[in-house]
Write a protein that holds these residues in place. Sequence first.
Motif, PDB file in Angstrom:
ATOM      1  N   ALA A 139      46.393  28.304  53.987  1.00 27.09           N
ATOM      2  CA  ALA A 139      47.047  29.544  54.400  1.00 27.09           C
ATOM      3  C   ALA A 139      47.131  30.533  53.243  1.00 27.09           C
ATOM      4  CB  ALA A 139      48.443  29.238  54.938  1.00 27.09           C
ATOM      5  N   MET A 140      47.523  30.050  52.078  1.00 24.03           N
ATOM      6  CA  MET A 140      47.639  30.925  50.917  1.00 24.03           C
ATOM      7  C   MET A 140      46.269  31.449  50.499  1.00 24.03           C
ATOM      8  SD  MET A 140      49.760  30.291  47.389  1.00 24.03           S
ATOM      9  CE  MET A 140      48.576  29.258  46.557  1.00 24.03           C
ATOM     10  N   THR A 141      45.261  30.605  50.565  1.00 27.40           N
ATOM     11  CA  THR A 141      43.909  31.021  50.201  1.00 27.40           C
ATOM     12  C   THR A 141      43.360  32.030  51.202  1.00 27.40           C
ATOM     13  OG1 THR A 141      43.509  28.865  49.177  1.00 27.40           O
ATOM     14  CG2 THR A 141      41.584  30.218  49.687  1.00 27.40           C
ATOM     15  N   LEU A 143      42.136  35.683  50.188  1.00 27.00           N
ATOM     16  CA  LEU A 143      40.779  36.127  50.487  1.00 27.00           C
ATOM     17  C   LEU A 143      40.805  37.427  51.288  1.00 27.00           C
ATOM     18  CD1 LEU A 143      37.727  35.610  50.430  1.00 27.00           C
ATOM     19  CD2 LEU A 143      38.010  34.146  52.446  1.00 27.00           C
ATOM     20  N   ALA A 144      41.699  37.522  52.272  1.00 25.78           N
ATOM     21  CA  ALA A 144      41.800  38.737  53.080  1.00 25.78           C
ATOM     22  C   ALA A 144      42.238  39.927  52.236  1.00 25.78           C
ATOM     23  CB  ALA A 144      42.778  38.513  54.236  1.00 25.78           C
ATOM     24  N   GLU A 147      42.719  26.583  40.182  1.00 27.62           N
ATOM     25  CA  GLU A 147      41.583  25.745  40.561  1.00 27.62           C
ATOM     26  C   GLU A 147      41.690  25.267  42.004  1.00 27.62           C
ATOM     27  OE1 GLU A 147      41.721  21.722  38.663  1.00 27.62           O
ATOM     28  OE2 GLU A 147      43.490  22.558  37.664  1.00 27.62           O
ATOM     29  N   HIS A 148      42.916  25.106  42.495  1.00 24.99           N
ATOM     30  CA  HIS A 148      43.106  24.720  43.892  1.00 24.99           C
ATOM     31  C   HIS A 148      42.629  25.837  44.817  1.00 24.99           C
ATOM     32  CE1 HIS A 148      46.690  22.208  42.225  1.00 24.99           C
ATOM     33  NE2 HIS A 148      45.569  21.496  42.197  1.00 24.99           N
ATOM     34  N   ILE A 149      43.022  27.072  44.499  1.00 18.78           N
ATOM     35  CA  ILE A 149      42.654  28.215  45.334  1.00 18.78           C
ATOM     36  C   ILE A 149      41.148  28.447  45.303  1.00 18.78           C
ATOM     37  CG2 ILE A 149      42.955  30.703  45.664  1.00 18.78           C
ATOM     38  CD1 ILE A 149      45.767  30.420  44.534  1.00 18.78           C
ATOM     39  N   VAL A 150      40.552  28.323  44.126  1.00 25.53           N
ATOM     40  CA  VAL A 150      39.105  28.518  44.000  1.00 25.53           C
ATOM     41  C   VAL A 150      38.342  27.483  44.820  1.00 25.53           C
ATOM     42  CG1 VAL A 150      37.147  28.428  42.401  1.00 25.53           C
ATOM     43  CG2 VAL A 150      39.242  29.635  41.749  1.00 25.53           C
TER      44      VAL A 150
END
Length: 333
Positions: free
Chosen positions: A128-130, A134-135, A160-163
């Motif tokens: 959800a956070m990613t 991205l949006a 690194e989690h988001i990437v």
Amino acid sequence: MALTTPIITDVQYIEVCERLKVMRRQESTHYSTPDYLAAEWQARLVEEAAEDDIAREVNELANPNEGSSGQTSSSQINELWREKICEWCYQVVDHFDFNREVVNVAMTYLDRYLATRTVNRRIFQLAAMTALYLAIKLFEPGKLRMSSLIELSRGYFLAEHIVAMEDSMLQALSWHVHPPTPFAFCRDLTKLISADVTPRLRHDISELARFLTELSVCDYYFVTRKPSSIAMASIINAMELMGPHKIDPRYKVQFLHHVVEAGLDIANDDEIIQCYERLREMYIAGGYTPTSDDDEEEENDTIRVETGSPTGVADGPDSVTVSANQEEIMECA
């Protein structure tokens, strides 16, 4: 009864018809979303989970102590979780004063991603956070640093989690990241309203329709519905909620005629009626009131959902503060 023409020129009318045609094709192909919370769909995802190397890598990165068993722990992911994370997204965009349509885009990313794999609680929050990041990156470029979003997670996730999740999500979405949103349809459809409607009333209809589309974003019911159906239902509701003393009912009839002329087959579309009824129920249940011509401040409060400063993503979807004037949402069961 003679039908008046829309306020746009012939060239603009052709452009509107072409855009509507393209968006209608998109919503039925790359951007359609199944009922991914259905038991049958989830069962199929569980069977396919063992072959999903990308998702496993993301899961192990975000859950180093859980191992591969965390990948299929999706039993708690439900409509309420989605609703709360959606409300959290609105808090974030309001805090940073971004366009609220970004949340709609982010939720389409999240829904389509969740339709491709099983997730546990933590991966759900990371996705959800990613999706929101991205949006924002695509539609509000340069306005949010990743570090700011990480701060909102209160250390729950790292860059690194988001990437890693962003790579996984883009591959799952096949890089289809420009969805036709309900309000994108509204922007073009409202141009088909009669030229006899004043600019002020046209603006009020558009803003009330926008508010109704925002109501639909957090409701899982609308995930499988076409954005064009939600848009039509929102505009029709908006014209009716304004009241006959402001919008003569004949303008709604003329609008529907113009929509048909523009190439939308709405005569036998039960989905529009279903969306119309659902939105009307939500509007009434929420205690909202139509726009007031006499009170500009009241109008702004009516059209825009009031939200407070964003809480950490670790708080959602367990507990999210929607407004300073509302009680904190109860923790998920």
